[in-house]
Design a protein around this motif. Structure first.
Motif, PDB file in Angstrom:
ATOM      1  N   TYR A  29       0.827  -1.200   0.000  1.00  0.00           N
ATOM      2  CA  TYR A  29       0.000   0.000   0.000  1.00  0.00           C
ATOM      3  C   TYR A  29       0.866   1.257   0.000  1.00  0.00           C
ATOM      4  O   TYR A  29       0.544   2.262  -0.652  1.00  0.00           O
ATOM      5  CB  TYR A  29      -0.929   0.029   1.210  1.00  0.00           C
ATOM      6  N   VAL A  30       1.949   1.217   0.754  1.00  0.00           N
ATOM      7  CA  VAL A  30       2.851   2.367   0.819  1.00  0.00           C
ATOM      8  C   VAL A  30       3.451   2.641  -0.556  1.00  0.00           C
ATOM      9  O   VAL A  30       3.433   3.774  -1.057  1.00  0.00           O
ATOM     10  CB  VAL A  30       3.969   2.122   1.854  1.00  0.00           C
ATOM     11  N   LEU A  31       3.975   1.602  -1.191  1.00  0.00           N
ATOM     12  CA  LEU A  31       4.587   1.779  -2.502  1.00  0.00           C
ATOM     13  C   LEU A  31       3.581   2.246  -3.547  1.00  0.00           C
ATOM     14  O   LEU A  31       3.890   3.087  -4.393  1.00  0.00           O
ATOM     15  CB  LEU A  31       5.242   0.476  -2.952  1.00  0.00           C
ATOM     16  N   GLN A  32       2.375   1.716  -3.475  1.00  0.00           N
ATOM     17  CA  GLN A  32       1.335   2.108  -4.437  1.00  0.00           C
ATOM     18  C   GLN A  32       1.010   3.589  -4.313  1.00  0.00           C
ATOM     19  O   GLN A  32       0.903   4.307  -5.318  1.00  0.00           O
ATOM     20  CB  GLN A  32       0.089   1.261  -4.212  1.00  0.00           C
ATOM     21  N   SER A  33       0.870   4.062  -3.088  1.00  0.00           N
ATOM     22  CA  SER A  33       0.530   5.475  -2.880  1.00  0.00           C
ATOM     23  C   SER A  33       1.713   6.379  -3.216  1.00  0.00           C
ATOM     24  O   SER A  33       1.540   7.441  -3.832  1.00  0.00           O
ATOM     25  CB  SER A  33       0.088   5.709  -1.432  1.00  0.00           C
ATOM     26  N   ALA A  36       2.036   6.792  -6.940  1.00  0.00           N
ATOM     27  CA  ALA A  36       1.028   7.697  -7.502  1.00  0.00           C
ATOM     28  C   ALA A  36       1.420   9.155  -7.295  1.00  0.00           C
ATOM     29  O   ALA A  36       1.275   9.985  -8.203  1.00  0.00           O
ATOM     30  CB  ALA A  36      -0.328   7.418  -6.864  1.00  0.00           C
ATOM     31  N   VAL A  37       1.917   9.473  -6.108  1.00  0.00           N
ATOM     32  CA  VAL A  37       2.355  10.844  -5.828  1.00  0.00           C
ATOM     33  C   VAL A  37       3.536  11.218  -6.729  1.00  0.00           C
ATOM     34  O   VAL A  37       3.604  12.332  -7.272  1.00  0.00           O
ATOM     35  CB  VAL A  37       2.743  10.985  -4.333  1.00  0.00           C
ATOM     36  N   HIS A  38       4.449  10.296  -6.903  1.00  0.00           N
ATOM     37  CA  HIS A  38       5.624  10.548  -7.742  1.00  0.00           C
ATOM     38  C   HIS A  38       5.243  10.699  -9.212  1.00  0.00           C
ATOM     39  O   HIS A  38       5.753  11.590  -9.911  1.00  0.00           O
ATOM     40  CB  HIS A  38       6.629   9.412  -7.558  1.00  0.00           C
ATOM     41  N   ALA A  39       4.331   9.835  -9.677  1.00  0.00           N
ATOM     42  CA  ALA A  39       3.938   9.864 -11.094  1.00  0.00           C
ATOM     43  C   ALA A  39       3.285  11.180 -11.473  1.00  0.00           C
ATOM     44  O   ALA A  39       3.421  11.645 -12.615  1.00  0.00           O
ATOM     45  CB  ALA A  39       2.991   8.700 -11.386  1.00  0.00           C
ATOM     46  N   LYS A  40       2.584  11.814 -10.515  1.00  0.00           N
ATOM     47  CA  LYS A  40       1.923  13.084 -10.795  1.00  0.00           C
ATOM     48  C   LYS A  40       2.835  14.284 -10.573  1.00  0.00           C
ATOM     49  O   LYS A  40       2.404  15.430 -10.731  1.00  0.00           O
ATOM     50  CB  LYS A  40       0.656  13.208  -9.941  1.00  0.00           C
ATOM     51  N   GLY A  41       4.059  14.032 -10.183  1.00  0.00           N
ATOM     52  CA  GLY A  41       5.010  15.121 -10.004  1.00  0.00           C
ATOM     53  C   GLY A  41       4.846  15.896  -8.717  1.00  0.00           C
ATOM     54  O   GLY A  41       5.398  16.993  -8.577  1.00  0.00           O
ATOM     55  N   TYR A  42       4.116  15.326  -7.748  1.00  0.00           N
ATOM     56  CA  TYR A  42       3.890  16.034  -6.488  1.00  0.00           C
ATOM     57  C   TYR A  42       5.017  15.820  -5.479  1.00  0.00           C
ATOM     58  O   TYR A  42       5.241  16.662  -4.614  1.00  0.00           O
ATOM     59  CB  TYR A  42       2.576  15.585  -5.850  1.00  0.00           C
ATOM     60  N   GLY A  43       5.672  14.665  -5.565  1.00  0.00           N
ATOM     61  CA  GLY A  43       6.660  14.345  -4.551  1.00  0.00           C
ATOM     62  C   GLY A  43       7.854  13.601  -5.107  1.00  0.00           C
ATOM     63  O   GLY A  43       7.778  12.944  -6.147  1.00  0.00           O
ATOM     64  N   ALA A 281      -3.178  -0.733   8.204  1.00  0.00           N
ATOM     65  CA  ALA A 281      -4.363  -1.391   7.630  1.00  0.00           C
ATOM     66  C   ALA A 281      -5.129  -0.472   6.680  1.00  0.00           C
ATOM     67  O   ALA A 281      -6.025  -0.930   5.979  1.00  0.00           O
ATOM     68  CB  ALA A 281      -5.294  -1.861   8.747  1.00  0.00           C
ATOM     69  N   GLU A 282      -4.783   0.821   6.664  1.00  0.00           N
ATOM     70  CA  GLU A 282      -5.533   1.746   5.818  1.00  0.00           C
ATOM     71  C   GLU A 282      -5.129   1.602   4.356  1.00  0.00           C
ATOM     72  O   GLU A 282      -4.042   1.131   4.026  1.00  0.00           O
ATOM     73  CB  GLU A 282      -5.333   3.181   6.304  1.00  0.00           C
ATOM     74  N   SER A 283      -6.012   2.065   3.487  1.00  0.00           N
ATOM     75  CA  SER A 283      -5.853   1.875   2.042  1.00  0.00           C
ATOM     76  C   SER A 283      -4.741   2.751   1.474  1.00  0.00           C
ATOM     77  O   SER A 283      -4.289   3.715   2.098  1.00  0.00           O
ATOM     78  CB  SER A 283      -7.164   2.213   1.335  1.00  0.00           C
ATOM     79  N   SER A 284      -4.338   2.406   0.243  1.00  0.00           N
ATOM     80  CA  SER A 284      -3.354   3.229  -0.448  1.00  0.00           C
ATOM     81  C   SER A 284      -3.927   4.618  -0.726  1.00  0.00           C
ATOM     82  O   SER A 284      -3.195   5.608  -0.762  1.00  0.00           O
ATOM     83  CB  SER A 284      -2.917   2.563  -1.755  1.00  0.00           C
ATOM     84  N   GLU A 285      -5.254   4.721  -0.911  1.00  0.00           N
ATOM     85  CA  GLU A 285      -5.873   6.026  -1.132  1.00  0.00           C
ATOM     86  C   GLU A 285      -5.684   6.923   0.078  1.00  0.00           C
ATOM     87  O   GLU A 285      -5.351   8.108  -0.049  1.00  0.00           O
ATOM     88  CB  GLU A 285      -7.367   5.879  -1.434  1.00  0.00           C
ATOM     89  N   ALA A 286      -5.891   6.370   1.276  1.00  0.00           N
ATOM     90  CA  ALA A 286      -5.713   7.158   2.494  1.00  0.00           C
ATOM     91  C   ALA A 286      -4.272   7.634   2.616  1.00  0.00           C
ATOM     92  O   ALA A 286      -4.009   8.779   3.007  1.00  0.00           O
ATOM     93  CB  ALA A 286      -6.110   6.328   3.717  1.00  0.00           C
ATOM     94  N   LYS A 287      -3.337   6.776   2.280  1.00  0.00           N
ATOM     95  CA  LYS A 287      -1.927   7.154   2.344  1.00  0.00           C
ATOM     96  C   LYS A 287      -1.601   8.220   1.288  1.00  0.00           C
ATOM     97  O   LYS A 287      -0.836   9.155   1.543  1.00  0.00           O
ATOM     98  CB  LYS A 287      -1.050   5.912   2.167  1.00  0.00           C
ATOM     99  N   TYR A 288      -2.200   8.079   0.112  1.00  0.00           N
ATOM    100  CA  TYR A 288      -1.978   9.036  -0.969  1.00  0.00           C
ATOM    101  C   TYR A 288      -2.425  10.434  -0.553  1.00  0.00           C
ATOM    102  O   TYR A 288      -1.653  11.404  -0.655  1.00  0.00           O
ATOM    103  CB  TYR A 288      -2.746   8.582  -2.210  1.00  0.00           C
ATOM    104  N   TYR A 289      -3.657  10.554  -0.068  1.00  0.00           N
ATOM    105  CA  TYR A 289      -4.153  11.876   0.311  1.00  0.00           C
ATOM    106  C   TYR A 289      -3.445  12.411   1.553  1.00  0.00           C
ATOM    107  O   TYR A 289      -3.290  13.630   1.710  1.00  0.00           O
ATOM    108  CB  TYR A 289      -5.668  11.837   0.506  1.00  0.00           C
ATOM    109  N   SER A 290      -2.993  11.518   2.426  1.00  0.00           N
ATOM    110  CA  SER A 290      -2.229  11.968   3.590  1.00  0.00           C
ATOM    111  C   SER A 290      -0.915  12.596   3.156  1.00  0.00           C
ATOM    112  O   SER A 290      -0.477  13.611   3.711  1.00  0.00           O
ATOM    113  CB  SER A 290      -1.971  10.793   4.537  1.00  0.00           C
ATOM    114  N   MET A 291      -0.278  11.994   2.148  1.00  0.00           N
ATOM    115  CA  MET A 291       0.953  12.585   1.625  1.00  0.00           C
ATOM    116  C   MET A 291       0.688  13.944   0.999  1.00  0.00           C
ATOM    117  O   MET A 291       1.460  14.898   1.197  1.00  0.00           O
ATOM    118  CB  MET A 291       1.600  11.644   0.614  1.00  0.00           C
ATOM    119  N   LEU A 292      -0.389  14.066   0.228  1.00  0.00           N
ATOM    120  CA  LEU A 292      -0.714  15.363  -0.370  1.00  0.00           C
ATOM    121  C   LEU A 292      -0.964  16.411   0.717  1.00  0.00           C
ATOM    122  O   LEU A 292      -0.524  17.561   0.602  1.00  0.00           O
ATOM    123  CB  LEU A 292      -1.948  15.240  -1.262  1.00  0.00           C
ATOM    124  N   LEU A 293      -1.675  15.993   1.767  1.00  0.00           N
ATOM    125  CA  LEU A 293      -1.956  16.899   2.872  1.00  0.00           C
ATOM    126  C   LEU A 293      -0.661  17.350   3.540  1.00  0.00           C
ATOM    127  O   LEU A 293      -0.467  18.537   3.829  1.00  0.00           O
ATOM    128  CB  LEU A 293      -2.873  16.203   3.875  1.00  0.00           C
TER     129      LEU A 293
END
Length: 310
Positions: A29-33, A36-43, A281-293
């Motif tokens: 889940y960590v790698l997936q999120s 996604a952040v890296h692919a969009k150029g955010y991180g 246990a949280e989803s990759s989506e939760a991790k993704y938006y947490s990183m954006l936040l």
């Protein structure tokens, strides 16, 4: 005013990609999120952990991590120390938890020689998108402070206010939660809630409305508040829910996620940089938006008014 999690992406548009130190990154889940952040150029992630496992997981999930730095470290505690040191030395803007216990990550963060301490209270703030609520709901603190006293609750609220301002909420409504809506000397949380409410009225906690004690139903449901004849700007329309202790906060947020099917993200504030510490246990989506936040928070001016990233 931001009312949906997917609008968080707008907060980081125009910012340079933030550097994310990921402790114990060898988890799917960590790698997936992160990908996604890296692919969009955010991180720009730095993956710290079991390199062979990281590469194997990325290959298995067809994730492109070729542009990410990887630091090989098999010991999870050492992973946390390396990640914390990167943030402390300004080589990373955000610290993210991977396959590691939160307590172990925070131990590395709180070591004095890491440079992450600020003198401010650290607290967790969760953001929840719930189908039947007409705006995002912020809940604090369900992850750090076990039994906060009145002074600590003031600091927890102030941490949350900085985040809600980022979301365009200029004067958020804070509900100080307890089990009841009346002051009961046998329940210390009701005394704290009443004191917080009065402190806000007198300007000791500025730029917000605070009411309490309020039970959960009165805080987020107007009909329930009306039935109990509660006249309040906050009741039934809360932006921020202040939990009385970590047990209540933790149970509440996990009920929102796993029973209420809420979309979520969250960070820890109060350290030198935002910390992403979503449950394993949280989803990759939760991790993704947490990183954006976290990246959005890292882009805010620091205490001296200087931009962290621009």
């Amino acid at each position: 005013m931001i009312k949906r999690l997917d609008q968080i992406e707008g907060l980081i548009s125009g910012l340079k990609p933030g550097r994310i130190a990921v402790a114990a990154a060898h988890e799917s889940y960590v790698l997936q999120s992160v990908a996604a952040v890296h692919a969009k150029g955010y991180g720009l992630p730095v993956l710290i952990g079991d390199k062979e496992k990281i590469l194997a997981l990325a290959d298995e999930m067809a994730l492109d991590i070729s542009g990410m730095a990887i630091i090989k470290e098999l010991d999870t505690l050492r992973c946390a120390e390396i990640a914390a040191s990167l943030v402390g030395s300004d080589e990373a803007d955000v610290l993210m938890k991977g396959q590691i216990q939160t307590s172990d990550l925070l131990k590395a963060v709180l070591e004095r020689d890491r440079g992450l301490r600020t003198g401010r209270l650290m607290s967790h703030i969760g953001v929840y998108e719930i189908g039947h609520y007409d705006k995002l709901l912020f809940v604090t603190d369900g992850g750090i402070n076990i039994a906060p006293d009145l002074r600590q609750k003031v600091e927890i609220i102030k941490n949350a206010l900085k985040l809600t301002r980022l979301f365009g909420i200029d004067r958020p409504k804070v509900a100080a939660l307890t089990a009841v809506e009346t002051v009961n000397p046998a329940m210390p949380s009701t005394l704290d809630a009443a004191a917080l409410s009065k402190m806000a009225q007198r300007g000791q906690i500025p730029d917000c409305e605070i009411d309490g004690p309020l039970a959960m139903d009165n805080a987020i449901n107007r009909v329930a508040a009306e039935h109990k004849q509660i006249i309040s700007e906050v009741a039934g329309d809360a932006d921020i829910l202040l939990a009385p202790d970590i047990e209540a906060g933790n149970i509440l947020v996990k009920a929102l996620i796993f029973l209420g099917q809420a979309r979520s993200c969250g960070i820890i504030t109060g350290a030198k940089a935002p910390l992403v510490v979503t449950s394993r246990a949280e989803s990759s989506e939760a991790k993704y938006y947490s990183m954006l936040l976290a990246l959005a928070m890292a882009g805010l001016p620091d205490e001296d008014g200087k931009g962290i990233r621009s």
